[in-house]
Each structure stands twice: as structure tokens, then as C-alpha cells.
Scaffold this motif. Structure first.
Motif, PDB file in Angstrom:
ATOM      1  N   UNK A 164      84.764  48.576  56.222  1.00 44.59           N
ATOM      2  CA  UNK A 164      84.521  47.889  54.960  1.00 44.59           C
ATOM      3  C   UNK A 164      83.246  48.291  54.248  1.00 44.59           C
ATOM      4  N   UNK A 165      82.508  49.273  54.784  1.00 45.65           N
ATOM      5  CA  UNK A 165      81.214  49.639  54.201  1.00 45.65           C
ATOM      6  C   UNK A 165      81.227  50.977  53.476  1.00 45.65           C
ATOM      7  N   UNK A 166      82.391  51.600  53.367  1.00 46.04           N
ATOM      8  CA  UNK A 166      82.492  52.899  52.712  1.00 46.04           C
ATOM      9  C   UNK A 166      83.026  52.738  51.298  1.00 46.04           C
ATOM     10  N   UNK A 167      82.263  53.226  50.328  1.00 45.59           N
ATOM     11  CA  UNK A 167      82.735  53.218  48.943  1.00 45.59           C
ATOM     12  C   UNK A 167      83.400  54.559  48.673  1.00 45.59           C
ATOM     13  N   UNK A 168      84.701  54.607  48.851  1.00 47.97           N
ATOM     14  CA  UNK A 168      85.430  55.859  48.727  1.00 47.97           C
ATOM     15  C   UNK A 168      85.797  56.195  47.287  1.00 47.97           C
ATOM     16  N   UNK A 169      85.291  55.402  46.351  1.00 42.88           N
ATOM     17  CA  UNK A 169      85.397  55.776  44.943  1.00 42.88           C
ATOM     18  C   UNK A 169      84.195  56.606  44.517  1.00 42.88           C
ATOM     19  N   UNK A 170      83.212  56.751  45.424  1.00 43.69           N
ATOM     20  CA  UNK A 170      81.997  57.522  45.133  1.00 43.69           C
ATOM     21  C   UNK A 170      81.756  58.479  46.301  1.00 43.69           C
ATOM     22  N   UNK A 171      82.418  59.630  46.246  1.00 45.31           N
ATOM     23  CA  UNK A 171      82.328  60.617  47.314  1.00 45.31           C
ATOM     24  C   UNK A 171      81.693  61.893  46.781  1.00 45.31           C
ATOM     25  N   UNK A 172      80.688  62.390  47.506  1.00 45.93           N
ATOM     26  CA  UNK A 172      80.086  63.679  47.219  1.00 45.93           C
ATOM     27  C   UNK A 172      80.346  64.633  48.360  1.00 45.93           C
ATOM     28  N   UNK A 173      80.292  65.925  48.075  1.00 43.85           N
ATOM     29  CA  UNK A 173      80.451  66.934  49.110  1.00 43.85           C
ATOM     30  C   UNK A 173      79.315  67.934  48.966  1.00 43.85           C
ATOM     31  N   UNK A 174      78.786  68.373  50.108  1.00 38.09           N
ATOM     32  CA  UNK A 174      77.704  69.347  50.097  1.00 38.09           C
ATOM     33  C   UNK A 174      77.877  70.331  51.229  1.00 38.09           C
ATOM     34  N   UNK A 175      77.102  71.394  51.193  1.00 38.93           N
ATOM     35  CA  UNK A 175      77.176  72.361  52.267  1.00 38.93           C
ATOM     36  C   UNK A 175      76.188  73.485  52.079  1.00 38.93           C
ATOM     37  N   UNK A 176      75.984  74.237  53.165  1.00 37.95           N
ATOM     38  CA  UNK A 176      75.065  75.374  53.168  1.00 37.95           C
ATOM     39  C   UNK A 176      75.817  76.640  53.554  1.00 37.95           C
ATOM     40  N   UNK A 177      75.617  77.727  52.792  1.00 36.46           N
ATOM     41  CA  UNK A 177      76.192  79.023  53.100  1.00 36.46           C
ATOM     42  C   UNK A 177      77.725  78.935  53.110  1.00 36.46           C
TER      43      UNK A 177
END
Length: 341
Positions: A164-177
Motif C-alpha cells: 500500500x505504500x507504492x505510488x505506481x502512478x509516479x514511476x521513474x526509471x534510471x540507469x548507468x551505461x
């Protein structure tokens, strides 16, 4: 479209900072006093590790999650993808900082291009080149979507610490290389293979992207894949960011930024920054500017997430209005392309 560049006036920024008072995201300060994550946030950080089975692809994904230990949430979610030879245990400095500022930072490990390749008995260069193959290039973005699917299931499951603590309407993705490639492909880059038609692995649930040292073939080959890219993105690189396996020269790292025009884009280029400063040194000794550059990575990425996942106008003003450029100072340059709204 507006383009601005900053650089060359001085302020020393270290990876470890003296404590400062910070404001919760729900009480964002005005732009003039936005702190831009230059200190750990108000949340104590907990972590969870496990393995998730993707039966449809016969693939097990190890995962480590950093999350705020207090607060009812729901919290925005960031999925962060490691580089070649990495694992769920890397990039802790990012996961812990983002979690302290009110994010759930999820770090999957990608079988086939993770640290297991270093145990193959082959030299690092040949093992890495073998792992940078079309299969892994397709599997990695699919891993990101699988992780988001799994989070959606667990968000309603008793016993999961973040139920119940995840806001899955606000998702970001990141990464290196290779992880930056993964993030960009997950956020909207359409793959352009030499054989066959375009491949779109974008996950429409992703709202923002951070790409650290994105790999590039050539501007002519890569640009068409960004024609429909519509996600705000922060790109980061350095003037010495040549690929350790000879894939991408530093000068080409800016290609994704140059090619995208459908959403707000930022590019930070560290003066003298190399490829491994973003992940930490594994076999090399730290270099003099590592702490300063990593500190600026923390500032820029957290301000970016605040602006585009939490919708904080003060954070966006901090990035685009000159304050971050002054903080960056002689460490590098900031460029931006802001779409009119």
C-alpha cells in the motif's frame, strides 16, 4: 524551445554534507530556498532484498529495494538498472539518498549481463563485449516492465513491507551505461536493429528518466529511435566518459539529449568526468573529483525526480532557473531544452 548553458563559477560540493533542515515533499519550499537534496532527506532508510521469478520468460530477477522507513506514503517509485557486470548491490549511494528523500528505489539485477559474467574465466573486456548482445538488449527493458508488474502485485499483498505504500502512478526509471540504454528503451526509445523492423519496448507507466553515460552507436543510427520519445529525461556524462569496452567515445554520449525534442531534457557534462565515476571504482583508486561529481549527481537527480515525479515546481525552477548551474560551477556544464507548456 529554450536552450541554456551554465558553468564556470565556483562552489565545492562533497559527497558527504553537514546536516540541514529539509522539508517533506508535501511541504515543498519556494524556489528560492529549494535545497535540491544537498543533504540526506528526513526519512530513515530501510532495505529489502529478494528474488522474483518471471515464469513467462523462465528468468529469475534478484532485486534490492531502498525505501523510507517512516511515513505512510504512497511513495513514488524509481527502477534503477545497473551497467555491464553490475548487480542489485551497486549504486547504493543513489538508492539510499533517493529513499531518504521519499522515494522507493528498486534495483533489479539483469541475468546475462550482471556480475556473473566476471566469473566466466574470460578477460573482462571479452566477457563484457559478449554480454552486450541483442538478447540482453531485449531482456533488460523487459526486466524493468516485469519489475513494475511485480510491484503492482505486491503493493496489495499482505506481508510485503511496502504494501500500500507504492505510488505506481509516479514511476521513474534510471540507469548507468548499459543500464542507461535500458532506462531509455523502457522510457520510449524505439530500437532500430539492422535486421528486421523497429522494436518498441517502452513501458507507458514510466513518467521520467535518468540516463547516466548512455551508450551510443552513432547519431545517424540512434536518432530515429528517439523521434517519439515523450518522457522528461536528465542525461549525465563527462568529457572523459569513453566506454571501458570501446563502444562509445565521450563525445557521443550527448546524442540522446540532442535527438529528443518531445519533452523537457537536461544534460550535465562533468569536466574531466569519466565513465566509472557514476558507479564507483571497482578496481581503480578513487580520483580527486569523484566525491564532488557524485555529490552533484545526487543533487541533480533528486531535484529532477522531485520536479517530474512529485510535481514540485520549486525543484524544476532550481534546475532550470540557474541555481543548479551555479552550484555546478567549474565542475561542468548544464544544458537544457524545455518544451513550452
Amino acid at each position: 524551445m529554450r536552450r541554456v548553458a551554465f558553468g564556470l563559477v565556483g562552489l565545492l560540493l562533497l559527497l558527504t554534507y553537514p546536516a540541514r533542515a529539509t522539508s517533506p515533499a508535501a511541504q515543498a519550499p519556494p524556489a528560492a530556498t529549494y535545497l535540491a537534496a544537498d543533504a540526506p532527506g528526513p526519512c530513515r532508510v530501510s532495505e529489502w532484498a529478494g528474488e522474483w521469478r518471471d515464469a513467462a520468460r523462465d528468468r529469475t530477477i534478484p532485486v534490492r529495494i531502498y525505501y523510507p522507513a517512516q511515513g505512510v506514503g504512497p511513495f513514488p517509485v524509481i527502477v534503477f538498472s545497473h551497467g555491464l557486470g553490475g548487480s542489485r548491490d551497486g549504486y547504493r549511494y543513489l538508492g539510499e539518498r533517493w529513499a531518504s528523500r521519499g522515494y522507493v528505489s528498486v534495483h533489479p539485477q539483469h541475468p546475462g549481463s550482471d556480475r556473473e559474467l566476471l566469473k566466466s574465466g574470460h578477460p573482462y573486456l571479452s566477457a563484457s563485449l559478449a554480454a552486450a548482445n541483442p538478447k540482453n538488449a531485449l531482456d533488460r527493458p523487459k526486466d524493468v516492465s516485469f519489475v513494475i508488474d511485480q510491484l503492482a502485485k505486491l503493493n496489495g499483498q499482505a506481508g510485503f513491507p511496502l504494501k500500500g505504500k507504492l505510488d505506481l502512478s509516479r514511476i521513474g526509471v534510471g540507469g548507468h551505461s548499459f543500464g542507461a540504454y535500458t532506462a531509455l528503451a523502457s522510457a520510449g526509445r524505439v530500437l532500430q536493429p539492422r535486421v528486421g523492423g523497429p522494436i518498441d519496448l517502452a513501458d507507458k507507466r514510466i513518467k521520467a528518466c535518468v540516463a547516466l553515460s548512455a551508450p551510443v552507436k552513432s547519431k545517424e543510427r540512434d536518432c530515429p529511435g528517439y523521434a517519439s520519445f515523450k518522457v522528461p529525461c536528465l542525461h549525465m556524462t563527462g568529457t572523459k566518459d569513453d566506454s571501458p569496452i570501446g563502444e562509445t567515445p565521450a563525445a557521443l554520449r550527448r546524442v540522446p539529449y540532442d535527438c529528443i525534442s518531445g519533452a523537457d531534457q537536461y544534460l550535465v557534462t562533468f569536466e574531466g568526468g569519466d565513465h566509472m565515476v557514476f558507479s564507483g571504482r571497482v578496481v581503480e583508486r578513487p580520483r580527486p573529483n569523484d566525491a564532488r561529481f557524485q555529490g552533484l549527481v545526487l543533487v541533480a537527480t533528486t531535484a529532477f525526480w522531485d520536479a517530474y515525479l512529485k510535481g514540485d515546481p520549486a525543484a524544476k525552477a532550481y534546475l532550470s532557473g540557474g541555481a543548479f548551474g551555479r552550484l555546478l560551477a567549474d565542475a561542468g556544464a548544464l544544458e537544457m531544452k524545455l518544451t513550452a507548456r
